[in-house]
Design a protein around this motif. Structure first.
Motif, PDB file in Angstrom:
ATOM      1  N   GLU A 171       0.814  -1.218   0.000  1.00 16.13           N
ATOM      2  CA  GLU A 171       0.000   0.000   0.000  1.00 16.13           C
ATOM      3  C   GLU A 171       0.848   1.269   0.000  1.00 16.13           C
ATOM      4  O   GLU A 171       0.577   2.209  -0.762  1.00 16.13           O
ATOM      5  CB  GLU A 171      -0.925   0.012   1.222  1.00 16.13           C
ATOM      6  CG  GLU A 171      -1.789   1.266   1.308  1.00 16.13           C
ATOM      7  CD  GLU A 171      -2.559   1.365   2.614  1.00 16.13           C
ATOM      8  OE1 GLU A 171      -2.954   2.491   2.966  1.00 16.13           O
ATOM      9  OE2 GLU A 171      -2.752   0.331   3.279  1.00 16.13           O
ATOM     10  N   ILE A 172       1.872   1.316   0.855  1.00 14.68           N
ATOM     11  CA  ILE A 172       2.649   2.556   0.967  1.00 14.68           C
ATOM     12  C   ILE A 172       4.031   2.461   0.333  1.00 14.68           C
ATOM     13  O   ILE A 172       4.716   3.474   0.193  1.00 14.68           O
ATOM     14  CB  ILE A 172       2.800   2.985   2.441  1.00 14.68           C
ATOM     15  CG1 ILE A 172       3.632   1.961   3.230  1.00 14.68           C
ATOM     16  CG2 ILE A 172       1.447   3.199   3.088  1.00 14.68           C
ATOM     17  CD1 ILE A 172       4.013   2.436   4.618  1.00 14.68           C
ATOM     18  N   ALA A 173       4.463   1.258  -0.028  1.00 14.98           N
ATOM     19  CA  ALA A 173       5.782   1.082  -0.636  1.00 14.98           C
ATOM     20  C   ALA A 173       5.777  -0.194  -1.457  1.00 14.98           C
ATOM     21  O   ALA A 173       5.093  -1.163  -1.115  1.00 14.98           O
ATOM     22  CB  ALA A 173       6.871   1.018   0.437  1.00 14.98           C
ATOM     23  N   ASP A 174       6.548  -0.199  -2.521  1.00 13.31           N
ATOM     24  CA  ASP A 174       6.593  -1.369  -3.393  1.00 13.31           C
ATOM     25  C   ASP A 174       7.391  -2.514  -2.792  1.00 13.31           C
ATOM     26  O   ASP A 174       7.115  -3.679  -3.069  1.00 13.31           O
ATOM     27  CB  ASP A 174       7.196  -0.989  -4.753  1.00 13.31           C
ATOM     28  CG  ASP A 174       6.295  -0.058  -5.549  1.00 13.31           C
ATOM     29  OD1 ASP A 174       5.059  -0.144  -5.376  1.00 13.31           O
ATOM     30  OD2 ASP A 174       6.824   0.748  -6.334  1.00 13.31           O
ATOM     31  N   THR A 175       8.403  -2.187  -1.993  1.00 14.95           N
ATOM     32  CA  THR A 175       9.288  -3.221  -1.468  1.00 14.95           C
ATOM     33  C   THR A 175       9.506  -3.033   0.026  1.00 14.95           C
ATOM     34  O   THR A 175       9.362  -1.928   0.562  1.00 14.95           O
ATOM     35  CB  THR A 175      10.665  -3.195  -2.165  1.00 14.95           C
ATOM     36  OG1 THR A 175      11.347  -1.973  -1.817  1.00 14.95           O
ATOM     37  CG2 THR A 175      10.515  -3.276  -3.679  1.00 14.95           C
ATOM     38  N   ILE A 176       9.913  -4.123   0.681  1.00 17.56           N
ATOM     39  CA  ILE A 176      10.186  -4.033   2.116  1.00 17.56           C
ATOM     40  C   ILE A 176      11.425  -3.197   2.380  1.00 17.56           C
ATOM     41  O   ILE A 176      11.514  -2.528   3.417  1.00 17.56           O
ATOM     42  CB  ILE A 176      10.323  -5.432   2.750  1.00 17.56           C
ATOM     43  CG1 ILE A 176      11.525  -6.193   2.175  1.00 17.56           C
ATOM     44  CG2 ILE A 176       9.042  -6.231   2.576  1.00 17.56           C
ATOM     45  CD1 ILE A 176      11.851  -7.467   2.935  1.00 17.56           C
ATOM     46  N   GLN A 177      12.389  -3.212   1.448  1.00 23.56           N
ATOM     47  CA  GLN A 177      13.589  -2.403   1.691  1.00 23.56           C
ATOM     48  C   GLN A 177      13.285  -0.916   1.632  1.00 23.56           C
ATOM     49  O   GLN A 177      13.952  -0.110   2.299  1.00 23.56           O
ATOM     50  CB  GLN A 177      14.739  -2.771   0.743  1.00 23.56           C
ATOM     51  CG  GLN A 177      14.488  -2.579  -0.728  1.00 23.56           C
ATOM     52  CD  GLN A 177      14.032  -3.862  -1.403  1.00 23.56           C
ATOM     53  OE1 GLN A 177      13.363  -4.690  -0.785  1.00 23.56           O
ATOM     54  NE2 GLN A 177      14.397  -4.025  -2.668  1.00 23.56           N
ATOM     55  N   ASP A 178      12.255  -0.519   0.867  1.00 23.26           N
ATOM     56  CA  ASP A 178      11.842   0.886   0.874  1.00 23.26           C
ATOM     57  C   ASP A 178      11.344   1.292   2.259  1.00 23.26           C
ATOM     58  O   ASP A 178      11.624   2.398   2.739  1.00 23.26           O
ATOM     59  CB  ASP A 178      10.730   1.121  -0.153  1.00 23.26           C
ATOM     60  CG  ASP A 178      11.231   1.055  -1.588  1.00 23.26           C
ATOM     61  OD1 ASP A 178      12.444   1.225  -1.800  1.00 23.26           O
ATOM     62  OD2 ASP A 178      10.404   0.821  -2.494  1.00 23.26           O
ATOM     63  N   VAL A 179      10.603   0.394   2.897  1.00 21.69           N
ATOM     64  CA  VAL A 179      10.096   0.665   4.244  1.00 21.69           C
ATOM     65  C   VAL A 179      11.250   0.751   5.239  1.00 21.69           C
ATOM     66  O   VAL A 179      11.325   1.678   6.053  1.00 21.69           O
ATOM     67  CB  VAL A 179       9.096  -0.430   4.672  1.00 21.69           C
ATOM     68  CG1 VAL A 179       8.691  -0.245   6.137  1.00 21.69           C
ATOM     69  CG2 VAL A 179       7.865  -0.411   3.776  1.00 21.69           C
ATOM     70  N   ASP A 180      12.153  -0.218   5.168  1.00 22.53           N
ATOM     71  CA  ASP A 180      13.279  -0.227   6.104  1.00 22.53           C
ATOM     72  C   ASP A 180      14.162   0.999   5.934  1.00 22.53           C
ATOM     73  O   ASP A 180      14.598   1.618   6.914  1.00 22.53           O
ATOM     74  CB  ASP A 180      14.104  -1.506   5.920  1.00 22.53           C
ATOM     75  CG  ASP A 180      13.426  -2.723   6.529  1.00 22.53           C
ATOM     76  OD1 ASP A 180      12.482  -2.541   7.323  1.00 22.53           O
ATOM     77  OD2 ASP A 180      13.843  -3.851   6.216  1.00 22.53           O
ATOM     78  N   GLU A 181      14.431   1.368   4.695  1.00 14.76           N
ATOM     79  CA  GLU A 181      15.272   2.541   4.449  1.00 14.76           C
ATOM     80  C   GLU A 181      14.591   3.815   4.938  1.00 14.76           C
ATOM     81  O   GLU A 181      15.250   4.725   5.458  1.00 14.76           O
ATOM     82  CB  GLU A 181      15.603   2.641   2.963  1.00 14.76           C
ATOM     83  CG  GLU A 181      16.589   1.578   2.486  1.00 14.76           C
ATOM     84  CD  GLU A 181      16.811   1.601   0.985  1.00 14.76           C
ATOM     85  OE1 GLU A 181      16.287   2.531   0.325  1.00 14.76           O
ATOM     86  OE2 GLU A 181      17.495   0.700   0.477  1.00 14.76           O
ATOM     87  N   ALA A 182      13.271   3.883   4.807  1.00 15.89           N
ATOM     88  CA  ALA A 182      12.539   5.068   5.264  1.00 15.89           C
ATOM     89  C   ALA A 182      12.640   5.225   6.776  1.00 15.89           C
ATOM     90  O   ALA A 182      12.835   6.338   7.288  1.00 15.89           O
ATOM     91  CB  ALA A 182      11.073   4.972   4.846  1.00 15.89           C
ATOM     92  N   MET A 183      12.541   4.120   7.516  1.00 12.57           N
ATOM     93  CA  MET A 183      12.617   4.216   8.974  1.00 12.57           C
ATOM     94  C   MET A 183      14.046   4.490   9.450  1.00 12.57           C
ATOM     95  O   MET A 183      14.249   5.190  10.442  1.00 12.57           O
ATOM     96  CB  MET A 183      12.083   2.934   9.616  1.00 12.57           C
ATOM     97  CG  MET A 183      10.592   2.702   9.385  1.00 12.57           C
ATOM     98  SD  MET A 183       9.552   4.135   9.781  1.00 12.57           S
ATOM     99  CE  MET A 183       9.837   4.304  11.539  1.00 12.57           C
TER     100      MET A 183
END
Length: 320
Positions: A171-183
Motif C-alpha cells: 500500500e505505501i511502498a513497493d518493497t520491504i527495503q523501501d520501508v526499512d530505508e525510510a525508517m
C-alpha cells in the motif's frame, strides 16, 4: 516522509499509550524502546520532547482525517488527558517549560528531571533497573520474552508496530527495503521493521501473534519459515508481496555496508570493531564503540587489520 511517518506515528503513540497502561516510568520506557531495539537513546518520550509535544494532536488529527476506515491506527489512537494538560500548561518539551524530561537548577547545579506519569510531578531522573533491558543485549527475542513489565511492554510495542508495517506493503511502498530505508533515514532506527522481524524470526512472530489472538499480516504468513532478507549465492534478496524473493539492486556506484554484512561474516573483529571485505581488494574497518572512541579492543582489531592487508592482498582501507 510519508512512509516513515505512517509507521512512526503509530509506533510513537503505541509506545506512549502502553507505557501509561503498563505502569512504566519514562526512564524505563525509553530504556526499553531505545538501544535494545536499535532506536536512538531518546527513546519515545525524549523524542516527543525534541519534536514538540504540542505537535502530537495536530498529527493525530491529520492521520484520523486521511487514513482508511479500518486502519489499525484508528483502533490504537486514544487522546491522553495527561498530555493535553501538559500542552495547556506550557509543558511542550524542550521548547517549553519542560516535557517528559526537563533540566532544573538546584543549588547552582543542573539536574535532569523526569515527569511522573501518574502524578505529573517531576523528580530527579534515575536509570532504569529493569532486568529486561539487560536481557535485550542478548537479542530482541530475549527482550520480548522477558517476564518483567519491560519485556511485556517491548512485545506490545513491537507486535503492533511490526504488524502494522507488514500490513502496509504494497500500500505505501513497493518493497520491504523501501520501508526499512525510510525508517532508518527518517527516524534514525538502526534496523527497519523487516530487519527487526528477521531478528525475531517471522515464523516465531506469527506464532506468538496467533497465540495472543492478534491478526497475522498476509506478508508475514507468506514468508513462512523464511526471512524477509536472504543471501542467495552471494546475492542479497528481499521477499516481495508477490510471494517471491527479488534481487536487491543498488544504483551504480553505490555500495551499502549493511548489504556486505548480510552477505557474509566479518573477517576479523570483536565487540569494539569489525573488519569487512568490500571486494575489489578493499577492506573496511568499522568501529562500534560509543562516539567511535579508541580503546584497547579497537586497537586489537587495528593490529589484526594491519596484518590482514598485506596477507590478503588488500590495496585500500575504508574506516567507517
Amino acid at each position: 516522509g510519508f512512509i516513515a511517518n505512517r509507521i512512526g506515528i503509530l509506533w510513537m503513540e503505541s509506545a506512549v499509550r502502553f507505557a501509561f497502561e503498563d505502569g512504566l516510568t519514562v526512564e524505563e520506557a525509553d530504556a526499553i524502546i531505545g538501544r535494545p531495539m536499535g532506536i536512538p537513546k531518546t527513546g519515545v518520550f525524549g523524542l516527543m520532547d525534541l519534536v514538540g509535544i504540542d505537535l502530537q494532536p495536530h498529527v493525530a488529527a491529520s492521520m484520523l482525517a486521511t487514513l482508511p476506515e479500518k486502519d489499525l491506527y484508528r483502533d490504537l489512537h486514544q487522546p491522553s488527558p495527561f498530555i493535553n494538560q501538559m500542552i495547556e500548561t506550557g509543558f511542550t518539551g524542550r521548547k517549553g517549560k519542560g516535557g517528559f524530561y526537563r533540566l532544573n537548577t538546584e543549588s547552582g547545579k543542573r539536574v535532569k528531571e523526569s515527569i511522573d506519569l501518574e502524578t505529573g510531578e517531576y523528580h530527579p531522573s534515575t536509570p532504569s533497573q529493569l532486568e529486561s533491558v539487560a536481557a535485550g543485549r542478548q537479542g530482541l527475542r530475549a527482550l520480548v520474552n522477558h517476564p518483567d513489565k519491560g519485556g511485556r511492554y517491548a512485545w506490545r510495542v513491537l507486535s503492533h508496530t511490526l504488524s502494522y508495517a507488514a500490513s502496509l506493503v504494497p500500500e505505501i511502498a513497493d518493497t520491504i527495503q523501501d520501508v526499512d530505508e525510510a525508517m532508518r533515514a527518517g527516524y534514525a532506527w538502526k534496523w527497519g521493521p523487516f530487519e527487526l522481524l528477521d531478528q525475531l524470526g517471522p515464523a516465531w512472530f506469527s506464532n506468538r501473534l496467533q497465540q495472543e489472538g492478534m491478526p497475522v499480516p498476509e506478508l508475514v504468513t507468506a514468508v513462512g519459515e523464511g526471512n524477509f532478507y536472504r543471501n542467495q549465492d552471494s546475492t542479497l534478496e528481499s521477499f516481495g508481496h508477490s510471494g517471491r524473493y527479488n534481487t536487491i539492486s543498488r544504483a551504480e556506484g553505490v555500495l551499502m555496508l549493511s548489504d556486505i554484512k548480510r552477505a557474509g561474516d566479518r573477517i576479523a573483529g570483536n565487540s569494539a570493531a569489525s573488519a569487512w571485505d568490500l571486494g575489489d581488494q578493499v577492506l573496511c574497518l568499522e568501529f562500534h564503540t560509543k562516539m567511535n572512541s579508541l580503546d584497547a579492543e579497537v586497537f586489537k582489531v587495528i593490529s589484526e587489520v594491519i596484518t590482514l592487508i598485506p596477507a590478503k592482498g588488500f590495496q585500500a582501507l575504508v574506516i567507517y
